[in-house]
Design a protein around this motif. Structure first.
Motif, PDB file in Angstrom:
ATOM      1  N   ARG A   1       0.824  -1.210   0.000  1.00 30.88           N
ATOM      2  CA  ARG A   1       0.000   0.000   0.000  1.00 30.88           C
ATOM      3  C   ARG A   1       0.857   1.259   0.000  1.00 30.88           C
ATOM      4  O   ARG A   1       2.015   1.250   0.423  1.00 30.88           O
ATOM      5  CB  ARG A   1      -0.912   0.024   1.227  1.00 30.88           C
ATOM      6  N   ARG A   2       0.233   2.332  -0.443  1.00 26.90           N
ATOM      7  CA  ARG A   2       0.792   3.689  -0.323  1.00 26.90           C
ATOM      8  C   ARG A   2      -0.143   4.462   0.591  1.00 26.90           C
ATOM      9  O   ARG A   2      -1.332   4.597   0.301  1.00 26.90           O
ATOM     10  CB  ARG A   2       0.873   4.365  -1.690  1.00 26.90           C
ATOM     11  N   ARG A   3       0.402   4.930   1.722  1.00 23.82           N
ATOM     12  CA  ARG A   3      -0.457   5.576   2.704  1.00 23.82           C
ATOM     13  C   ARG A   3       0.048   6.961   3.068  1.00 23.82           C
ATOM     14  O   ARG A   3       1.248   7.166   3.253  1.00 23.82           O
ATOM     15  CB  ARG A   3      -0.560   4.726   3.974  1.00 23.82           C
ATOM     16  N   THR A   4      -0.883   7.898   3.179  1.00 18.67           N
ATOM     17  CA  THR A   4      -0.590   9.231   3.685  1.00 18.67           C
ATOM     18  C   THR A   4      -1.328   9.421   4.999  1.00 18.67           C
ATOM     19  O   THR A   4      -2.316   8.744   5.285  1.00 18.67           O
ATOM     20  CB  THR A   4      -1.015  10.318   2.683  1.00 18.67           C
TER      21      THR A   4
ATOM     22  N   GLY B   1       3.977   6.579   3.821  1.00 18.48           N
ATOM     23  CA  GLY B   1       4.931   6.005   2.881  1.00 18.48           C
ATOM     24  C   GLY B   1       4.374   4.762   2.239  1.00 18.48           C
ATOM     25  O   GLY B   1       3.152   4.521   2.231  1.00 18.48           O
ATOM     26  N   TRP B   2       5.259   3.975   1.674  1.00 16.28           N
ATOM     27  CA  TRP B   2       4.914   2.685   1.079  1.00 16.28           C
ATOM     28  C   TRP B   2       5.142   1.591   2.102  1.00 16.28           C
ATOM     29  O   TRP B   2       6.190   1.565   2.759  1.00 16.28           O
ATOM     30  CB  TRP B   2       5.768   2.423  -0.159  1.00 16.28           C
TER      31      TRP B   2
ATOM     32  N   LEU C   1       7.630   7.940   1.245  1.00 15.60           N
ATOM     33  CA  LEU C   1       6.517   8.309   0.372  1.00 15.60           C
ATOM     34  C   LEU C   1       7.045   8.825  -0.966  1.00 15.60           C
ATOM     35  O   LEU C   1       7.969   9.635  -1.013  1.00 15.60           O
ATOM     36  CB  LEU C   1       5.668   9.389   1.057  1.00 15.60           C
TER      37      LEU C   1
ATOM     38  N   ASP D   1       5.643   9.147  -5.460  1.00 18.84           N
ATOM     39  CA  ASP D   1       4.507   9.017  -6.375  1.00 18.84           C
ATOM     40  C   ASP D   1       4.469   7.656  -7.055  1.00 18.84           C
ATOM     41  O   ASP D   1       3.395   7.203  -7.482  1.00 18.84           O
ATOM     42  CB  ASP D   1       4.566  10.119  -7.442  1.00 18.84           C
TER      43      ASP D   1
ATOM     44  N   LEU E   1       5.814   3.428  -7.225  1.00 17.55           N
ATOM     45  CA  LEU E   1       6.202   2.279  -6.401  1.00 17.55           C
ATOM     46  C   LEU E   1       7.721   2.113  -6.412  1.00 17.55           C
ATOM     47  O   LEU E   1       8.327   1.986  -7.472  1.00 17.55           O
ATOM     48  CB  LEU E   1       5.535   1.018  -6.946  1.00 17.55           C
TER      49      LEU E   1
END
Length: 500
Positions: A59-62, A68-69, A87, A89, A91
């Protein structure tokens, strides 16, 4: 740069009253309100959800303290390894490589978006040390593929802080249950999102209970294929013993194809076995170095100070470090190669459409027992041939061949255990003991070769070769003891194999 963290946590269905009071449970002296965090995570997977099928999440989380990833691999119930990358844009390549054995040539796509309001509490001991973090998460899940779909729920999550005794989770759960809170039916938020949005594609059902000889052999093949795929990320991360374990899985698989040639058509499996031999060889480069380093380091440590001539330990460390660096880079290249990924695809295809012969449809006992006995007879002939030879290179080679056949017999017996029971288990134990004895002998052969090489380098540098010669002599004596032990050892194994 990616970082790895061991995550130990449990999830629960949220009760109507929010946070149950956990003060006083197993040293919890205070529960501190840390406020609400707003998290926004997008989960990635292949179109056919290969990562979700193996309980891997990407996942990519803010939002929150660890934006981050995140890539998570299951380790045990309630335990996962989380690999975190900054983090960005796109992968990160270092995470992409860790899922390559599962994803291969497929594209990673956004599949689910989870937006959560996380109400956080810290559980502290009497000294103010963090024991665990508990949160109530209000989740909104949105499916990003197919016809979409949405779901909402609230759950409680309890995650241990680093260094906290995992037994605390059991004590906390006891209090939670008394408060009417129950464990979540889903292993992760992603799993629940996929279930509740009814967006999971129909996957192949798990294989049924083995019935025929073919079923039993394929079950063993499937376990080894899965082991290779699952160990791939650990090998890339240089996790201890991962290379050895992956190499063993490739050898088990290759041996199975060769041993059970009356069940699986060898005209189909032999080319696959050749590729497995190539992979095992690549994995073995650094493993052999590791074994030799441990052996020779222990031997050097046993040399009395008065017999130590020159920087022997330092030269051994330099040799080992140089060998490791070269082998490590080569292995990572292998795992990213088209040849390796094609091998994984071939194994998948073989399991999906196995090349079964007539014997595969029979009841399993007779054909499987026949295979194990056949392999055992091959070991017996090789042992007898080797012991008839004079000590020296020819005997060394013959004993090494016997060791390889002992491994093959051991793996065949492992596959046979569900069918043959105790006789097969006894055979596994016997072949493992024989493998260890002959392995010690072969390690001595390789150690002497390495000592001769190091001695030549030391001599060229103007150093004394005395200690290398001393170590060489000790290795010769160690091999001679193994050879002397073998005849009586083998007689005991033959007696124990009579029930097979």
């Amino acid at each position: 740069m990616a970082e790895t963290k061991r995550e130990i946590e449990r999830k629960y269905e949220s009760g109507e009253n929010g946070f149950p009071d956990l003060t006083g449970v197993a040293g919890v002296a205070a529960v501190v309100d840390k406020g609400v965090a707003h998290l926004d995570a997008t989960y990635y997977d292949t179109d056919d959800e290969r990562l979700a099928a193996s309980s891997v999440t990407l996942r990519r989380r803010t939002g929150g303290s660890d934006a981050g990833w995140h890539l998570k691999f299951p380790v045990a119930p309630d335990v996962r390894d989380e690999i975190h990358a900054p983090l960005s844009d796109t992968l990160p390549d270092e995470l992409t490589s860790l899922v390559r054995s599962r994803v291969r040539g497929s594209e990673l796509l956004p599949v689910v978006r989870l937006r959560s309001d996380r109400d956080v509490r810290h559980l502290l001991d009497a000294d103010g040390r963090l024991l665990a973090e508990m949160s109530v998460d209000t989740v909104h899940a949105e499916r990003l593929t197919g016809r979409g779909g949405e779901a909402r729920w609230t759950e409680i999550e309890v995650e241990l802080a680093d260094g906290t005794d995992p037994a605390l989770l059991d004590k906390l759960e006891k209090r939670l249950r008394k408060a009417g809170v129950r464990p979540s039916a889903s292993s992760s938020k992603l799993a629940r999102a996929l279930e509740e949005t009814a967006a999971v594609e129909q996957r192949a059902s798990a294989p049924g209970k083995p019935v025929t000889a073919g079923d039993h052999v394929l079950a063993y093949v499937r376990v080894q294929r899965d082991a290779i795929v699952e160990l791939d990320p650990a090998v890339r991360r240089d996790v201890e013993d991962s290379v050895h374990s992956m190499r063993v899985a490739t050898r088990r698989l290759r041996s199975t194809f060769k041993s059970f040639g009356e069940i699986l058509d060898r005209t189909v499996t032999d080319p696959v076995a050749d590729e497995l031999k190539w992979l095992a060889g690549e994995l073995g480069l650094d493993r052999d170095r590791e074994v030799l380093t441990e052996r020779l380091t222990a031997a050097v440590d046993e040399v009395p100070a008065g017999l130590m001539r020159g920087p022997v330990a330092e030269r051994l460390r330099s040799w080992s470090s140089a060998e490791h660096k070269g082998a490590r880079g080569r292995l990572l290249g292998v795992l990213d190669s088209r040849r390796y990924l094609a091998l994984l695809d071939t194994l998948d295809a073989l399991i999906a459409d196995p090349p079964l012969l007539k014997a595969a449809g029979k009841k399993p006992r007779k054909p499987i027992a026949k295979t194990v006995r056949k392999d055992f007879r091959k070991v017996s002939r090789l042992i007898e041939q080797a012991t008839d030879l004079e000590p020296g290179t020819d005997r060394d080679v013959a004993l090494h061949e016997a060791r390889k056949k002992a491994k093959r017999t051991r793996y065949a017996a492992e596959a046979a255990e569900p069918v043959l029971g105790k006789p097969a288990k006894t055979m596994v134990t016997s072949m493992k003991s024989l493998q260890n004895l002959l392995g010690d002998h072969q390690d001595s052969v390789m150690a002497r070769r390495t000592l001769r090489e190091l001695s030549a380098v030391a001599h060229a540098a103007g150093e004394s070769a005395f200690t290398y010669g001393l170590l060489h002599e000790r290795e010769e004596q160690r091999a001679a003891r193994a050879e002397a032990e073998l005849p009586g050892f083998w007689d005991g194994i033959k007696d124990g194999a009579a029930d097979l």
